[in-house]
Design an enzyme around this catalytic site. Structure first.
Site, PDB file in Angstrom:
ATOM      1  N   GLN A  36     -23.016 -15.587 -11.831  1.00 51.81           N
ATOM      2  CA  GLN A  36     -22.493 -15.377 -10.485  1.00 51.81           C
ATOM      3  C   GLN A  36     -23.409 -16.002  -9.443  1.00 51.81           C
ATOM      4  O   GLN A  36     -22.967 -16.653  -8.499  1.00 51.81           O
ATOM      5  CB  GLN A  36     -22.358 -13.873 -10.216  1.00 51.81           C
ATOM      6  CG  GLN A  36     -21.543 -13.541  -9.000  1.00 51.81           C
ATOM      7  CD  GLN A  36     -20.132 -14.065  -9.130  1.00 51.81           C
ATOM      8  OE1 GLN A  36     -19.609 -14.203 -10.236  1.00 51.81           O
ATOM      9  NE2 GLN A  36     -19.522 -14.417  -8.026  1.00 51.81           N
ATOM     10  N   ASP A  40     -13.055 -16.763 -15.915  1.00 52.19           N
ATOM     11  CA  ASP A  40     -13.108 -17.877 -14.964  1.00 52.19           C
ATOM     12  C   ASP A  40     -12.338 -19.085 -15.486  1.00 52.19           C
ATOM     13  O   ASP A  40     -11.766 -19.849 -14.711  1.00 52.19           O
ATOM     14  CB  ASP A  40     -14.560 -18.315 -14.723  1.00 52.19           C
ATOM     15  CG  ASP A  40     -15.335 -17.303 -13.896  1.00 52.19           C
ATOM     16  OD1 ASP A  40     -14.702 -16.484 -13.212  1.00 52.19           O
ATOM     17  OD2 ASP A  40     -16.587 -17.333 -13.949  1.00 52.19           O
ATOM     18  N   HIS A  98      24.415  -0.708  18.389  1.00 51.98           N
ATOM     19  CA  HIS A  98      24.256  -0.405  16.967  1.00 51.98           C
ATOM     20  C   HIS A  98      25.300   0.636  16.533  1.00 51.98           C
ATOM     21  O   HIS A  98      25.907   0.517  15.463  1.00 51.98           O
ATOM     22  CB  HIS A  98      22.856   0.146  16.679  1.00 51.98           C
ATOM     23  CG  HIS A  98      21.783  -0.907  16.623  1.00 51.98           C
ATOM     24  ND1 HIS A  98      21.448  -1.697  17.694  1.00 51.98           N
ATOM     25  CD2 HIS A  98      20.958  -1.291  15.600  1.00 51.98           C
ATOM     26  CE1 HIS A  98      20.465  -2.528  17.349  1.00 51.98           C
ATOM     27  NE2 HIS A  98      20.153  -2.300  16.085  1.00 51.98           N
TER      28      HIS A  98
END
Lengths: 428, 428
Positions: free
Chosen positions: B256, B358, B417
């Site tokens: 990392q 990865d 509406h």
């Protein structure tokens, strides 16, 4: 009354619609970022200051008590409460089907991999105050979060001049199962949800509509927390064939137009005669509407009709526009569903007006506006979950595939990545 | 070598990690918005100008031909190509399980409602140029889009000084099934994807990593098109018990740390002795790494260890940190999976190092960084689809429920509406 647009001019129509979206001006962003910083620093003290400044109310504590809620609810219309209960049931029914399952896959050498679905732990819902109150929005924002399994749902809403919240909003919150309600609104409420104050613990995601200051605050806290989309002006696109009742079509276009002078109502048809009749009906039905001014402005600026050769061509244009709401007022509407690529929510048949979906049918009314249905979706259970993938390789699997992984790492020039595999192969 | 943090100091650790995220400075945003505007106005002419300015290359056309691709691929290492093929298969296998189905629900009176899943129609993938080339990223970005059914996948990548693209990138694009490749990079490439030029038609969504100019451009075109997350510095959190091999743990922390001086490597354990041994191993293994400088800086600033009472306590802290990568180097790791609430990708057991994921295992390596795993997920099939809901009410359904819908609309003060339902009830 609807201005005619040539069907070959559809790209112009699209860019015209998108031009309705307003950038938030930088002076608003600067002002709002000051409010956010002050709430971060001074917490409840800043919240009280801004509540006094903007809502003209002195508050000691923001939390709404159970007693306050129960007292407020006594003022609600029983018929309204019954309708809300049925709406809740319908919305829950629709959203439960959105739940995704965890999965796991197994492979050779004991390899397994998969995906877990987890609810976001805490969510804040913004509910606007002022004269307009939309209890249906509370249901639409809270129910998917409940179905997703969110453990803490917090509502914030500005107090009225007497320090109360609207009875219908209190009822909607209780019905939907909100865990905590705080009487605080504006950019300061968004800041409190994002960063937490003494009284209001922070959340992981903020949803719900608000004015330009609320929208600016959501934009600015995004990253610290997640937010839903920032909604633009609303739009409806009706595709109607010759059998559609012009009275229904006109009523539906008007229901969109009454929202906002920027709202847009578009009619696509393969029947010239229908378009004329709808225009007559618009003239008739608009008279006497409580929001006639807004409705008129909206239709004048953004009411459009397009005459097409066929329903298929109407759908092609609709796909290009990617409307928030799409009504298919045609015979056998299901036959066309597979052709629709870009639309937030689709209303099928002559009887399914948009307002059924706005309130009651079960689908969500928080929808992508302004052509963003090309790449985004209604609010739903997926808006309140996140996924973690998992992977397991055994010793044998590392032995079998380690050299391939090493090769890829080396090609990318990442030697420590390669080493992580190599140390495990050495010992294998 | 890993600085010790007290377990009760975990909130400090979290805010410390989040402090790694860098705001894009306003002078960069201003510069990038100028580039975007020029590309919008002058199209290919502007693209050519900026490509000459930034990449020192004069180009006539941006499109990479089939012949160029095939020629480039001849230079690839066959072992690398084999590994990539296997990786593609594994990644496809994992992502196919993410596909969601349409659903339809039926109710009384012929009511039906449901949800359709549709691929986003066109997607652009940004692939960085320069010395570092990451063909694995091409697979991770393109394969989920392919599985989702995206019809047009466009890759953009800056040309090298000889006007070529890297052979490994060309191979990855061909293997993954990219439809078009253009030799153009930087903010100008993002502008071209968002607004289209004469040669490069616009797309609906842009994904893929890039430098700060690319990130700024993605932020600015968001709304016109969708974008993926803007990734921050990477992090790993390893939870290891006394049986974990310190050599493996150290190797994974180093993998990392070699990414970036801002990358963070955190070890949580319930065993003091293991932490000491890992520190020794770090000293040993770091020596001679090609990226030793970066690795050292990263560990010094962001390498941390925390001693806990138990694995359960380690997981509690991990949930608070919400790491991008979480390794569970413990006995029977599956027993703990249900306790993990916030993590981008989880690596189970002593042998599953992050680099398997990865490159090769099948899960996606485009993951939420900087604590955003609290509310967001890995790139996946869901990143390349959108959903349309649909609803059908019959005449009978409107008769049965119309009054409830009308009641809700009237309570919200939206008479048009209510009218849309009323006109249908009158005639029913």
């Amino acid at each position: 009354m609807l201005k005619r647009i040539d069907k070959n001019n559809k790209e112009q129509l699209q860019s015209y619609l998108q031009s309705r979206s307003q950038e938030i001006e930088s002076d608003i962003l600067i002002k709002v970022s000051e409010i956010i910083n002050e709430v971060r620093m001074k917490k409840d003290e800043a919240l009280k200051k801004y509540t006094y400044q903007f809502d003209k109310i002195k508050v000691d504590t923001f939390k709404v008590t159970e007693e306050e809620i129960d007292e407020a609810i006594k003022q609600c219309d029983p018929a309204f409460m019954d309708a809300m209960k049925q709406a809740k049931e319908n919305i829950t029914f629709f959203h439960k089907a959105q739940k995704q399952n965890d999965y796991i896959l197994h492979k050779e050498y004991g390899i397994y991999l998969g995906q877990c679905i987890r609810p976001i732990e805490s969510v804040g819902i913004y509910v606007p105050g002022g004269r307009a109150q939309y209890p249906s929005s509370v249901l639409m924002n809270v129910i998917p979060a409940k179905v997703a399994g969110v453990q803490r749902i917090v509502m914030v809403t500005p107090p009225d001049p007497s320090g109360q919240i609207h009875p219908n909003i209190a009822y909607a919150a209780k019905l939907a199962g909100v865990h905590e309600i705080y009487k605080v609104g504006g950019a300061q409420a968004i800041a409190a949800l994002a960063y937490g104050t003494n009284e209001i613990p922070s959340v992981d995601k903020i949803v719900g509509p608000g004015n330009i200051y609320v929208a600016a605050a959501k934009k600015l806290v995004f990253g610290k927390v997640d937010i839903d989309m920032i909604a633009g002006p609303s739009e409806i696109l009706v595709i109607a064939d010759k059998n559609a009742d012009p009275k229904y079509v006109a009523a539906d276009l008007l229901s969109q137009a009454e929202h906002d002078p920027m709202a847009s109502s578009i009619l696509l048809s393969n029947d010239e005669n229908l378009i004329s009749k709808v225009n007559c009906e618009l003239e008739n039905q608009i008279v006497g509407l409580p929001k006639m001014d807004i409705t008129q402005k909206s239709l004048e600026n953004y009411g459009k009709s397009i005459l097409c050769e066929s329903i298929e061509e109407c759908i092609e244009i609709a796909n290009m526009i990617a409307p928030e709401h799409l009504e298919l007022m045609v015979n056998e509407p299901m036959n066309y569903l597979s052709q629709i690529k870009n639309a937030g929510s689709i209303f099928l048949g002559y009887y399914t007006c948009e307002s059924i979906g706005d309130y009651f049918g079960g689908t969500n009314h928080v929808l992508p506006t302004n052509g963003t249905a090309r790449f985004s979706s209604a609010l739903g259970v997926d808006s309140f979950i996140k996924k973690s993938s998992f992977l397991h390789y055994s010793k044998q699997a590392v032995q079998a595939y380690g050299h391939q992984i090493e090769t890829m790492a080396v090609q990318e020039g990442l030697q420590a990545h390669a080493n992580a595999i190599k140390v495990r192969m050495d010992k294998s």
